[in-house]
Design an enzyme around this catalytic site. Structure first.
Site, PDB file in Angstrom:
ATOM      1  N   CYS A   6     -24.524 -19.290  50.859  1.00  0.00           N
ATOM      2  CA  CYS A   6     -25.405 -18.063  51.210  1.00  0.00           C
ATOM      3  C   CYS A   6     -24.434 -16.958  50.641  1.00  0.00           C
ATOM      4  O   CYS A   6     -23.394 -17.238  50.056  1.00  0.00           O
ATOM      5  CB  CYS A   6     -25.481 -18.108  52.749  1.00  0.00           C
ATOM      6  SG  CYS A   6     -26.021 -19.586  53.714  1.00  0.00           S
ATOM      7  N   GLU A   7     -25.046 -15.861  50.786  1.00  0.00           N
ATOM      8  CA  GLU A   7     -24.465 -14.416  50.693  1.00  0.00           C
ATOM      9  C   GLU A   7     -24.554 -13.765  51.722  1.00  0.00           C
ATOM     10  O   GLU A   7     -25.457 -13.513  52.430  1.00  0.00           O
ATOM     11  CB  GLU A   7     -25.231 -13.693  49.376  1.00  0.00           C
ATOM     12  CG  GLU A   7     -24.559 -14.402  47.960  1.00  0.00           C
ATOM     13  CD  GLU A   7     -24.999 -13.813  46.762  1.00  0.00           C
ATOM     14  OE1 GLU A   7     -24.822 -12.628  46.828  1.00  0.00           O
ATOM     15  OE2 GLU A   7     -25.092 -14.181  45.816  1.00  0.00           O
TER      16      GLU A   7
END
Lengths: 275, 275
Positions: A2-3
């Site tokens: 994810c970010e």
């Protein structure tokens, strides 16, 4: 994976510019298309926007991008699912209340082996390792300090000890806030930037967009931006050392402590270079 | 005072039509201009939109009105502040987690004398009587059933007993949901409507807008709408008797129990007729 995107400021600031670049990565300039979310503290309250759709195509993300919500602490997340289905209950950030404060948590990583005993005060609604970790963190703080929230530095020391117990188990980049401070753990990858006077023009990496912060700030403003991958291409982003826990307060990095680096860091780096 | 809107269905349904009329009352066709909020259950997750601005002028309300979110249980609230400042943390509905389920609560009324002892598991973030009541309700359920959520009817009986302890103290209209059922307490004023086959054309009271539900439903759909004041002017709304607690499940009113009527009911009625 994810970010993550976080913001911590000394005056209420909107995140529209940074979010514009971040939003693009949710299914357009990057692959994080399994939902997104953003939480804004406003006073003691929290506004939480969640959508299991890709942020690049989400009408709610479009609203957030165009609606300047002034906040001292913001946490956002775009998801590439590793554990747990793509569904609203598995969409970060997660929010719980402890000590009459809302707490917000978002995680980038994978700790599949971590199966803590949860006593019932904080239980996951969905089935991600991330929400399980968040519940365990809050449960551990509650057990340690009972009904009295500790001073900021004592809280940071406790979070450091708890984070370190998990840091060696897998990838554990996270952002956590209680509305006062923003805590950031770099397990494998996290960058930050402090914007302060004199302010300059910033240019996004993911969209050809600039903003001249000298026009929208006062000389005393300080804003810390934390992101998995830098959002602008002309500002002095600092890479956090893998295995560090940070405390941001009023737009400054006020404390930093070493944790056990992720054993999977080298694997993560290999994956990045081959993709 | 405030106004409440709830929806409970047997198939995921959007609330755009009802919300269109309700939104107008937040500062346009009525006086509830001190913020608004709406919570949608989607699966086990909750989407919560809050805004301390009047709903009639809120860009977030505009999004909600035009973005069909499919949900089995929805609770919305427009606020006319009686206790607590106009701020995000005092904006209903409130959300907490108990037994790995999200719970959503909104209140219309005033119980200033109710100062329960809260043990720390659920504490208010803001300073409304409403959030204090919600924390006490969840604390009481947790104490009573420990770590095991009870069956629906047992839960309803417990909520009845708890609600009755407060009902005689003041105005205590509320909506509560755990994502499965919607509980509605009529202390002074609450109306409901069941939409089912054969579906008809409905016309809003607050805006000249109609919808032909026969075009957007299937014969098995059932939708219960609960509102402080009826939202349409051509449907068979039922006034709940003051001093009744209701459980809605899959679009039906499945149980009803009497509670102590509010001592302030007659005062509230006087106020309505003189305003």
């Amino acid at each position: 994976m994810c970010e993550l995107l976080g913001m911590n400021c000394n005056v209420p600031t909107d995140i529209c510019f940074s979010f514009t670049g971040f939003q693009k990565r949710g299914g357009e300039t990057s692959i994080h298309a399994d939902g997104w979310g953003i939480a804004f503290f406003e006073g003691k309250g929290v506004r939480l926007f969640l959508d299991p759709k890709p942020s690049a195509q989400s009408p709610i993300a479009e609203l957030v991008r165009n609606y300047p919500i002034q906040s001292l602490n913001v946490i956002a997340h775009i998801r590439k699912a590793t554990q747990g289905l793509v569904s609203l209950e598995n969409t970060h950030p997660f929010v719980r209340e402890l000590w009459g404060q809302y707490w917000v948590f978002a995680h980038n990583g994978n700790l599949p082996q971590f199966q803590p005993e949860l006593y019932g005060a904080f239980l996951p609604v969905g089935n991600t390792d991330s929400e399980r970790i968040f519940c365990w963190l809050l449960q551990s703080l509650r057990i340690r300090f009972n009904d009295t929230p500790p001073a900021r530095d004592v809280l940071f020391a406790a979070l450091h000890e708890l984070t370190d117990q998990l840091a060696g188990m897998g990838i554990f980049n996270y952002l956590l806030s209680n509305g006062e401070c923003l805590f950031a753990h770099c397990s494998t990858e996290l960058n930050y930037l402090i914007r302060h006077s004199p302010f300059n023009v910033a240019h996004l990496k993911d969209e050809d967009m600039t903003v001249d912060f000298s026009h929208v700030t006062t000389p005393n403003d300080r804003v810390a931006i934390i992101a998995t991958v830098p959002l602008t291409d002309n500002e002095p982003w600092q890479a956090m050392v893998p295995g560090t826990l940070w405390m941001f307060h009023e737009g400054e990095a006020v404390a930093q402590l070493a944790t056990t680096p992720s054993p999977i860091k080298s694997l993560a780096e290999d994956l990045r270079t081959t993709n």
